[in-house]
Write an enzyme that holds these catalytic residues in place. Structure first.
Site, mmCIF file in Angstrom:
data_model
loop_
_atom_site.group_PDB
_atom_site.id
_atom_site.type_symbol
_atom_site.label_atom_id
_atom_site.label_comp_id
_atom_site.label_asym_id
_atom_site.label_seq_id
_atom_site.Cartn_x
_atom_site.Cartn_y
_atom_site.Cartn_z
ATOM 1 N N ALA A 257 0.842 -1.198 0.000
ATOM 2 C CA ALA A 257 0.000 0.000 0.000
ATOM 3 C C ALA A 257 0.880 1.251 0.000
ATOM 4 O O ALA A 257 2.022 1.207 0.460
ATOM 5 C CB ALA A 257 -0.887 -0.010 1.237
ATOM 6 N N GLY B 12 0.467 -5.216 0.817
ATOM 7 C CA GLY B 12 -0.558 -5.324 -0.228
ATOM 8 C C GLY B 12 -0.016 -5.979 -1.485
ATOM 9 O O GLY B 12 -0.772 -6.602 -2.245
ATOM 10 N N GLU C 103 -0.355 -9.540 -0.814
ATOM 11 C CA GLU C 103 -1.793 -9.873 -0.794
ATOM 12 C C GLU C 103 -2.349 -9.951 -2.218
ATOM 13 O O GLU C 103 -3.170 -10.808 -2.529
ATOM 14 C CB GLU C 103 -2.557 -8.823 0.030
ATOM 15 C CG GLU C 103 -2.238 -8.935 1.520
ATOM 16 C CD GLU C 103 -2.895 -7.842 2.331
ATOM 17 O OE1 GLU C 103 -2.560 -6.671 2.075
ATOM 18 O OE2 GLU C 103 -3.730 -8.147 3.182
ATOM 19 N N GLU D 34 2.918 -5.246 7.660
ATOM 20 C CA GLU D 34 1.986 -4.214 8.155
ATOM 21 C C GLU D 34 2.089 -3.978 9.654
ATOM 22 O O GLU D 34 1.946 -2.853 10.131
ATOM 23 C CB GLU D 34 0.543 -4.587 7.792
ATOM 24 C CG GLU D 34 0.187 -4.371 6.329
ATOM 25 C CD GLU D 34 0.563 -5.527 5.422
ATOM 26 O OE1 GLU D 34 1.330 -6.413 5.871
ATOM 27 O OE2 GLU D 34 0.110 -5.548 4.272
HETATM 28 N N1 COA Z 1 4.566 3.366 0.062
HETATM 29 C C1 COA Z 1 5.081 4.564 -0.246
HETATM 30 N N2 COA Z 1 6.400 4.796 -0.359
HETATM 31 C C2 COA Z 1 7.206 3.750 -0.151
HETATM 32 C C3 COA Z 1 6.747 2.482 0.175
HETATM 33 C C4 COA Z 1 5.347 2.297 0.263
HETATM 34 N N3 COA Z 1 4.801 1.111 0.554
HETATM 35 N N4 COA Z 1 7.803 1.664 0.327
HETATM 36 C C5 COA Z 1 8.889 2.397 0.110
HETATM 37 N N5 COA Z 1 8.535 3.652 -0.187
HETATM 38 C C6 COA Z 1 9.432 4.779 -0.516
HETATM 39 C C7 COA Z 1 10.340 5.148 0.646
HETATM 40 O O1 COA Z 1 9.711 6.064 1.505
HETATM 41 C C8 COA Z 1 11.514 5.766 -0.078
HETATM 42 O O2 COA Z 1 11.123 7.058 -0.425
HETATM 43 P P1 COA Z 1 12.185 8.267 -0.439
HETATM 44 O O3 COA Z 1 13.162 7.882 -1.510
HETATM 45 O O4 COA Z 1 11.349 9.442 -0.730
HETATM 46 O O5 COA Z 1 12.819 8.297 0.923
HETATM 47 C C9 COA Z 1 11.603 4.943 -1.367
HETATM 48 O O6 COA Z 1 10.316 4.322 -1.521
HETATM 49 C C10 COA Z 1 12.645 3.844 -1.323
HETATM 50 O O7 COA Z 1 12.443 3.092 -0.149
HETATM 51 P P2 COA Z 1 13.654 2.585 0.737
HETATM 52 O O8 COA Z 1 13.066 1.958 1.941
HETATM 53 O O9 COA Z 1 14.640 3.682 0.923
HETATM 54 O O10 COA Z 1 14.279 1.499 -0.252
HETATM 55 P P3 COA Z 1 14.872 0.080 0.085
HETATM 56 O O11 COA Z 1 15.247 -0.500 -1.222
HETATM 57 O O12 COA Z 1 15.886 0.185 1.167
HETATM 58 O O13 COA Z 1 13.642 -0.782 0.683
HETATM 59 C C11 COA Z 1 11.424 -1.691 0.774
HETATM 60 C C12 COA Z 1 12.531 -1.106 -0.117
HETATM 61 C C13 COA Z 1 10.227 -1.936 -0.125
HETATM 62 C C14 COA Z 1 11.880 -3.008 1.408
HETATM 63 C C15 COA Z 1 11.099 -0.716 1.907
HETATM 64 O O14 COA Z 1 10.898 0.560 1.370
HETATM 65 C C16 COA Z 1 9.882 -1.080 2.692
HETATM 66 O O15 COA Z 1 9.967 -1.869 3.604
HETATM 67 N N6 COA Z 1 8.732 -0.476 2.359
HETATM 68 C C17 COA Z 1 7.525 -0.648 3.106
HETATM 69 C C18 COA Z 1 6.862 -1.954 2.749
HETATM 70 C C19 COA Z 1 5.599 -2.117 3.550
HETATM 71 O O16 COA Z 1 5.602 -2.046 4.745
HETATM 72 N N7 COA Z 1 4.496 -2.319 2.845
HETATM 73 C C20 COA Z 1 3.243 -2.483 3.483
HETATM 74 C C21 COA Z 1 2.541 -1.188 3.527
HETATM 75 S S1 COA Z 1 1.072 -1.342 4.508
#
Ligand code: COA
Ligand code: NAD
Length: 717
Positions: free
Chosen positions: A62, A101, A104, A124
């Site tokens: 999400a 998501g 999912e 989450e």
């Molecule tokens: N929604 C919006 N923005 C997101 C995002 C999401 N689900 N996941 C990552 N981003 C953004 C980060 O804020 C970051 O933005 P910035 O460059 O403006 O700081 C950018 O994407 C890169 O993320 P980053 O975490 O720095 O990259 P990474 O390669 O180290 O890690 C992930 C990638 C996907 C593992 C990590 O971003 C993450 O854990 N995201 C959340 C996943 C999550 O919890 N999803 C469930 C949501 S309910």
């Protein structure tokens, strides 16, 4: 946004999610999926459908950035249902990440093919939520309840190999995931899909279901103290086990409703962005992550192989750096060789790899570090010794070597002044145990170059640390703020509290350990030795002089305990007693000692409640945080919060001290500090600082505006 195309020469339709950087499921992406799925289902040429993400990333879940804004676009649950109900096979081609998501969505597909390097998970819970697009109902139907409980309540990421073992994916490939998925899609084009719709499967339930859930509940309550999301995750999984799918989905939605608007979810989502904000560090000079390049580092050295040096060495090796490990004492050198090899072996075993023992070379001489790119010094906390080591390093190392110190409190400028190249000197303040703890304070002195800061931050990142760049002052950020917190604890004991009472209040707040149990664990003598160096320990002082130092109220309680050899867990006695060395027990000796101490100093014990403990310990720490912001030692409140969550056990679901202050309300924090300062005018750290007053006077702006306000104030100076 999602693109639909037809793979030429085949009967496969391809849907590609497009929303850089992680293809998060924004309103536009969800709309794109709804539209393209419709198109693919109506495309007579397409007999099966593959869903993938652009740029080698399936989907990061999400769109967290949109949380808290009004919902727009099609909701996820019916979108995923429509995919699952499709009469053409839909295959998820998972590369990079399938998180939240994203996973999912994949669980709603009929088949899942993952690249061997892909990462999957339902994280989450780490954002104070639960997987509310069917994740809590579909995952246990695929993996069984024990695995689903583990994955959903911890939010941990898993590898493709583990996902295959758990039955989450159907195939893992080393080759192009989309090509493999297309081939797979062709092979299943005519297959019956009924058994592939996960929601229609029964949830496999092991015997003793109640015991399983009770045990899971106990575990999360112990691990996450007061966090509500893991509890809700278990309740949703209970629904999966005991209710038909549709009712389970209703329960999932209902539980998510309570979590979504909770303060804990706000705190954890703030923390997610704070962690990313600190990587965009800046120095008062204007140098920052954006305009300073790190220098590549290949060979490193660690000086001093005690508690910290060993952990740092292990962490460097595990990140792929070769290390020259130097220790002056022969016995310590031999012991550390064994200890480091053991840690590396255990770490490698956990990851199923060969231990990289040959990445470390040991020496008793500083001459061995002549050709390294970066040195981390971790000798005793003794300014004279450290100065000498820096002089020697400066003479021995090749030009351009970065010299870093792991000091807890010694002035980085003082050490830099011993080197011929002070611009190459920074603090790299790790936390014990250094191969486990995530926090790294990168301390820049007045002469540290932006390149040195960038290099240390980059090295920390490669070591898996959360690096925070901070200015140079006594105790830097973390330890400096800890001082008022600890001291309030001492004063509260003088006034009538007990270690049990103080710790209970803090543990109820969410700390894994109250301040006295923590002090016993890390050693009461650590602070005592520092106070001795600072000339604060006066064993012979009696009468009123015993409780005043350098014109300020002082509590010698810790000093008196240390003088009696009570150093905490390591001596079996401290603020508590330890029969088996780990479990803190009430100690009648200490109770008597406190009573004697009070009567000796004419103090009358009064009743102290949890609220006072929390307000005095936490607000004095927060007040110091405002002072640190005012002085520009930390660039913003996020930096302080990340330091406290990752290095000092501040409960994650409370965001960090500065976020907590903003939630409590700055007016209230100010009022309570003023109140305590009035009641105890001689107790240090209770007088509200200027920045806190100014923020309240300007209407207590939200936390994301503080940085701008502070910057403005600095530019007026
Ligand atoms: N929604 C919006 N923005 C997101 C995002 C999401 N689900 N996941 C990552 N981003 C953004 C980060 O804020 C970051 O933005 P910035 O460059 O403006 O700081 C950018 O994407 C890169 O993320 P980053 O975490 O720095 O990259 P990474 O390669 O180290 O890690 C992930 C990638 C996907 C593992 C990590 O971003 C993450 O854990 N995201 C959340 C996943 C999550 O919890 N999803 C469930 C949501 S309910
Ligand atoms: P320690 O006493 O466990 O180890 C220090 C080691 O340095 C000893 O093995 C000693 O023999 C060695 N040493 C001393 N002089 C040397 C020299 N000239 N050359 C090579 N080796 C030498 O200390 P520690 O707890 O690991 O602390 C090291 C540093 O890390 C200190 O500056 C401390 O303040 C800081 N630190 C400690 C912690 C902690 O929790 N222990 C946390 C953060 C930072």
């Amino acid at each position: 946004m999602a693109k639909y195309s037809h793979i030429s020469g085949t009967t496969v339709g391809l849907i590609t999610l497009q929303n850089p950087p992680v293809n998060a499921l924004s309103a536009a992406v969800r709309q794109g999926i709804v539209d393209t799925v419709k198109r693919a289902l109506g495309d007579a040429e397409a007999k099966s459908i593959v869903i993938c993400g652009q740029n080698g990333i399936f989907c990061g879940g999400a769109d967290i950035k949109a949380f808290g804004t009004p919902m727009s676009g099609p909701p996820l649950v019916p979108m995923i249902h429509a995919i699952e109900a499709a009469d053409k096979p839909v295959i998820a081609a998972i590369e990079g990440f399938a998180l939240g998501g994203g996973l999912e969505l994949a669980l709603g597909c009929h088949y899942r093919i993952a690249h061997s390097k892909a990462i999957l998970g339902l994280p989450e819970v780490t954002l104070g939520l639960l997987p509310a697009a069917g994740g809590t109902q579909r995952l246990p139907r695929l993996t069984g309840l024990p695995a689903a409980l583990d994955l959903i309540t911890t939010g941990r990421h898993i590898s493709a190999a583990e996902a295959l073992k758990l039955g989450i994916v159907d195939e893992v490939t080393e080759r192009s995931t989309v090509d493999t998925a297309v081939k797979f899609a062709l092979s299943v084009a005519e297959h019956m899909l009924d058994a592939r719709r996960v929601s229609t499967r029964p949830c496999p339930c092991p015997p003793h279901l109640d015991a399983l859930f009770e045990e899971a509940m106990l575990k999360v309550r112990q691990r996450t103290r007061g966090a509500i999301a893991p509890v809700a995750c278990i309740q949703a999984l209970q629904a999966a086990a005991t209710l038909p799918y549709a009712r389970g989905m209703e329960r999932e939605k209902e539980l998510m409703g309570t979590l979504f608007t909770s303060g804990q979810a706000r705190a954890l989502q703030y923390s997610f962005f704070a962690q990313r904000a600190v990587t965009k560090w800046s120095m008062p000079s204007g140098a920052c992550w954006d305009n300073s390049r790190p220098r590549p580092i290949h060979k490193t050295a660690v000086i001093g192989l005690g508690t910290m040096g060993r952990g740092i060495t292990v962490s460097l090796v595990q990140a792929g750096f070769s290390v020259v490990a130097v220790e002056a004492q022969e016995k310590q050198l031999n012991d550390s060789k064994r200890a480091i090899s053991g840690m590396l072996q255990r770490g490698a075993q956990r990851r199923g790899l060969a231990p990289p023992l040959d990445m470390v070379t040991y020496s008793s001489s500083l001459q061995a570090v002549a050709d390294v790119d970066l040195v981390i010094e971790a000798v005793f906390e003794d300014a004279v010794l450290k100065k000498k080591v820096f002089q020697q390093l400066s003479a021995v190392c090749k030009p351009g070597t970065f010299l870093c110190t792991n000091t807890s409190a010694i002035d980085v400028d003082l050490l830099a002044s011993q080197s011929r190249h002070p611009e190459l000197v920074v603090g790299m303040h790790f936390f014990a145990p250094a191969h486990v703890m995530k926090l790294l304070e990168v301390v820049y002195g007045s002469r540290s170059s932006p390149e040195a800061v960038a290099t240390a931050m980059n090295l920390g990142k490669k070591m898996g640390k959360v690096g925070v760049a901070v200015g140079n002052c006594r105790g830097f950020v973390g330890n400096r703020m800890l001082k008022p917190y600890m001291e309030q604890g001492f004063f509260l004991l003088e006034e009538g509290a007990t270690p049990e009472l103080v710790d209970a209040a803090l543990e109820e707040f969410g700390f894994a350990m109250g301040l006295f149990r923590m002090s016993d664990l890390s050693g009461i003598d650590v602070g005592w030795r520092i106070r001795k160096e600072d000339g604060l320990v006066e064993p012979g002082a009696t009468g009123p002089a015993a409780r005043v130092r350098q014109g300020r109220r002082y509590s010698p309680l810790g000093d008196v305990l240390c003088a009696q050899g009570r150093f905490g867990q390591k001596t079996g006695r401290g603020w508590y007693s330890y029969d088996n060395r780990h479990e803190a027990r009430f100690d009648p000796w200490l109770q008597q000692f406190l009573e004697d101490y009070r009567s000796q100093h004419g103090l009358v014990a009064r009743r102290i409640d949890h609220q006072e403990v929390l307000e005095r310990c936490l607000y004095s720490l927060i007040n110091e945080g405002f002072l640190i912001l005012e002085e520009g030692i930390a660039a913003g409140p996020e930096d302080i919060d990340v330091i406290y969550v990752f290095g000092y056990g501040w409960p994650k679901h409370r965001g960090g001290p500065m976020f907590y202050a903003s939630m409590v309300g700055l007016t209230k924090v100010l009022e309570r500090l003023e109140h305590y300062h009035q009641v105890h005018p001689d107790v240090p750290y209770l007088q509200p600082c200027g920045l806190l007053r100014r923020l309240v006077a300007s209407g207590s702006p939200p936390l994301h505006k503080w940085r701008g306000i502070i910057k403005k104030a600095h530019s007026h100076l």
